[in-house]
Design an enzyme around this catalytic site. Structure first.
Site, PDB file in Angstrom:
ATOM      1  N   THR A   1      60.968  32.505  40.947  1.00 29.51           N
ATOM      2  CA  THR A   1      61.112  31.192  40.348  1.00 29.51           C
ATOM      3  C   THR A   1      60.997  30.084  41.397  1.00 29.51           C
ATOM      4  OG1 THR A   1      62.538  32.226  38.759  1.00 29.51           O
ATOM      5  CG2 THR A   1      62.833  29.864  39.061  1.00 29.51           C
TER       6      THR A   1
ATOM      7  N   ARG B   1      60.726  38.722  26.860  1.00 27.47           N
ATOM      8  CA  ARG B   1      61.996  38.527  27.548  1.00 27.47           C
ATOM      9  C   ARG B   1      62.086  37.089  28.086  1.00 27.47           C
ATOM     10  NH1 ARG B   1      62.924  37.156  33.301  1.00 27.47           N
ATOM     11  NH2 ARG B   1      65.020  37.846  33.806  1.00 27.47           N
ATOM     12  N   VAL B   2      63.225  36.472  27.910  1.00 25.38           N
ATOM     13  CA  VAL B   2      63.491  35.143  28.452  1.00 25.38           C
ATOM     14  C   VAL B   2      64.604  35.264  29.483  1.00 25.38           C
ATOM     15  CG1 VAL B   2      64.219  32.793  27.909  1.00 25.38           C
ATOM     16  CG2 VAL B   2      62.817  34.071  26.277  1.00 25.38           C
ATOM     17  N   GLY B   3      64.384  34.665  30.644  1.00 28.96           N
ATOM     18  CA  GLY B   3      65.386  34.705  31.708  1.00 28.96           C
ATOM     19  C   GLY B   3      66.231  33.449  31.728  1.00 28.96           C
TER      20      GLY B   3
ATOM     21  N   THR C   1      67.508  30.969  41.348  1.00 31.00           N
ATOM     22  CA  THR C   1      66.433  31.966  41.400  1.00 31.00           C
ATOM     23  C   THR C   1      67.066  33.321  41.659  1.00 31.00           C
ATOM     24  OG1 THR C   1      64.551  32.774  42.667  1.00 31.00           O
ATOM     25  CG2 THR C   1      66.083  31.350  43.830  1.00 31.00           C
TER      26      THR C   1
ATOM     27  N   GLY D   1      67.707  37.011  36.651  1.00 28.84           N
ATOM     28  CA  GLY D   1      68.030  36.036  35.610  1.00 28.84           C
ATOM     29  C   GLY D   1      69.151  36.438  34.676  1.00 28.84           C
TER      30      GLY D   1
END
Lengths: 356, 356
Positions: free
Chosen positions: A209, A237-239, A260, A263
């Protein structure tokens, strides 16, 4: 000239040793702090040429944001400008350098927050927006929502006139190779041992990130984060990067944070807001609070992580519990300072500084 | 029989007046607290028949969860069971009663969290999963992720063997009419004034989430939230319900929280985790912390909201700053207590109690 270089090298080494700066900015001073991802970043796996590319791109991002702050611009504009540079670089896992999901697509997330009023915007799982951070900002400023996802977010960004690109814009050979490596490693874990050094240098596939936090001359904080997520990720997938309070936080009364790392831990530990809560409710400094969360709470929990955190006095910290974190800062003096490795692995060559 | 009814009516009135219960549960006692959404819920707009339907369904959800707790089951199972009842009812904006998005689809979000270890799971923008709360639980227990979105979440849920239904399963006439009303109101704001009372009773279109928090006999907390989002929402807007730390939180050391209301404020105020942080860092009780966040912080910010919050001693609170909140609780005695309106609008008829 020699003296100037020597002075800057010593200053940069001090920063690399301390890992943070605790000095208070003078009235009206500006600060921009950025990161380009934390993870298993080891000198042994990094060629001098590649290291130089990282250092120069970090310095370029710092200068881009600083240019705005120096001319009286807002912390939001500086955060966005710095992140644009990193989103456009294939070096970082955001925008053009985004890793590939399992299905061979680049799915990006981003968020931004305004420390004046806790306004916030975020997008998740977008695939055709050149600068996801700008889409997040449009959500904050042009909608009544905080988070838009997928196709809906793309339609919104298109309607707002943001730059739309073909998904191929995000295709880079290195990241494609990483996905192929990951897919092969899934089939045959032994193959993972045969990765080339170059590939290994990029096997920060979990953590890449980018983010920025800024303090402008009016004393306002802002924070932003942008990411391509994880190599070989599945199921949309969402972090933490698009999650306000997890990967991103900004409130003038406490601090601006961008994270970062792993996640899922940022989400379960509500990292961004926890740093702020420790400052507000416990009276910790921005350094104490961010060190406690990253190097104590997350470390004990097993979450590899780094963060940048900046308060409205200009104090900041850049803690990480991984081997390295691409990071840097620039104050009103306009000199970008960058670092990559941990305290005990300080770079031998002088860090990148202002443009020649 | 008459005495029993009288006693329960008085007890229920006391609860309606106090709005929360601060008494500590005895060792091994179980508690389940639920909500079915907060908003502009006024007696004037509610028929006695409809009110009875709400009360009975809330009591049914409480009994479903209590049955699990009473037989030694876990708080996670109780939360999931209670939410299943509300997801299957067209009365609530979750599962089968979900409101329609602008494009005529039902898009649902849900999340769940385990107070033992901060494990968490969530799904967003799913359209074919009968029980989104169970999909959230599968994400928590069967993946290494916290949040899956859209088609990816649906594929994951399908692979996990969860019950998949046609999108038509979620079509209900009332919600469809609400969307048409909202679309007409967009075209002609004056038309909004001509809504029928029945439609008005359901014009909690911003706020209709369901949620549950539970304490099991082993002292473990859990929390879950499920929602259809907002009527006429666009661009795949995601609210606070699937966001860990915003709409849902659970940690045995502090509390379990589920929120309902204007989701964007829950995200910007990190409501669930802020209640926990005020308890951990400031030593506030679960009542003090949740009242401060809902009735001070969010009220000042302009965010219409309600929440249920339960600590590991069995103390809980159900604050809301809106006109009403569908809510209820059940302790080890197995008697469900439900309420709908604010303290100054207590129901005239005795609340629903255990099944005859």
């Amino acid at each position: 000239m020699l003296l100037r270089t020597l002075f800057r090298t010593i200053a940069a080494l001090l920063v690399a040793v301390s890992g943070y700066s605790q000095s208070t900015a003078t009235e009206g001073e500006t600060v921009l702090v950025i990161h380009g991802g934390a993870g298993t970043i080891l000198r042994a796996n990094m060629s001098p040429e590649l290291e130089l590319q990282y250092r120069e791109k970090l310095a370029e991002a710092l200068r881009a944001g600083h240019g705005i702050l120096a001319s009286g611009g807002t912390s939001l504009d500086a955060v966005e400008a710095a992140i644009h540079v990193m989103e456009d670089s294939p070096l970082f896992n955001a925008g053009r350098g985004s890793v590939f999901a399992h299905d061979g697509r680049n799915e990006m997330d981003a968020s931004i927050m305004d420390g004046r009023n806790r306004m916030a915007g975020a997008v998740t799982s977008v695939t055709i927006i050149r600068h996801p951070i700008s889409a997040a900002r449009a959500v904050m400023e042009k909608s009544e929502h905080v988070l838009l996802s997928g196709r809906g977010a793309e339609l919104f960004a298109t309607a707002q006139g943001l730059e739309i690109v073909a998904p191929e814009w995000f295709w880079t050979e290195r990241r494609w190779k990483q996905l192929q490596d990951a897919l092969r490693a899934e089939q045959n874990p032994a193959a993972a041992a045969n990765l080339t050094p170059d590939a290994e240098a990029f096997v920060d596939h979990k953590f890449g990130t980018v983010g920025a936090v800024a303090l402008d001359s009016r004393g306002n904080l802002a924070a932003g984060t942008s990411t391509g997520g994880r190599t070989n990720k599945r199921w949309n997938r969402v972090g933490d990067s698009p999650i306000i309070g997890a990967g991103t936080w900004a409130d003038n009364r406490t601090c601006a944070v961008s994270g970062t790392g792993h996640g899922e831990f940022f989400m379960r530990w509500v990292v961004g807001y926890d740093i702020a809560a420790l400052m507000e409710y416990r009276g910790l400094s921005v350094k104490e609070a961010s060190e406690l969360v990253i190097n104590d709470k997350l470390k004990k929990a097993g979450g590899e992580a780094g963060a940048i955190a900046l308060d409205s006095k200009g104090n900041f910290a850049m803690p990480f519990n991984s081997a390295g974190m691409y990071r840097g800062y620039i104050r009103s003096d306009g000199i970008p300072r960058v670092a990559i490795y941990g305290e005990d692995e300080r770079p031998a060559s002088p860090p990148a500084q202002e443009a020649p």
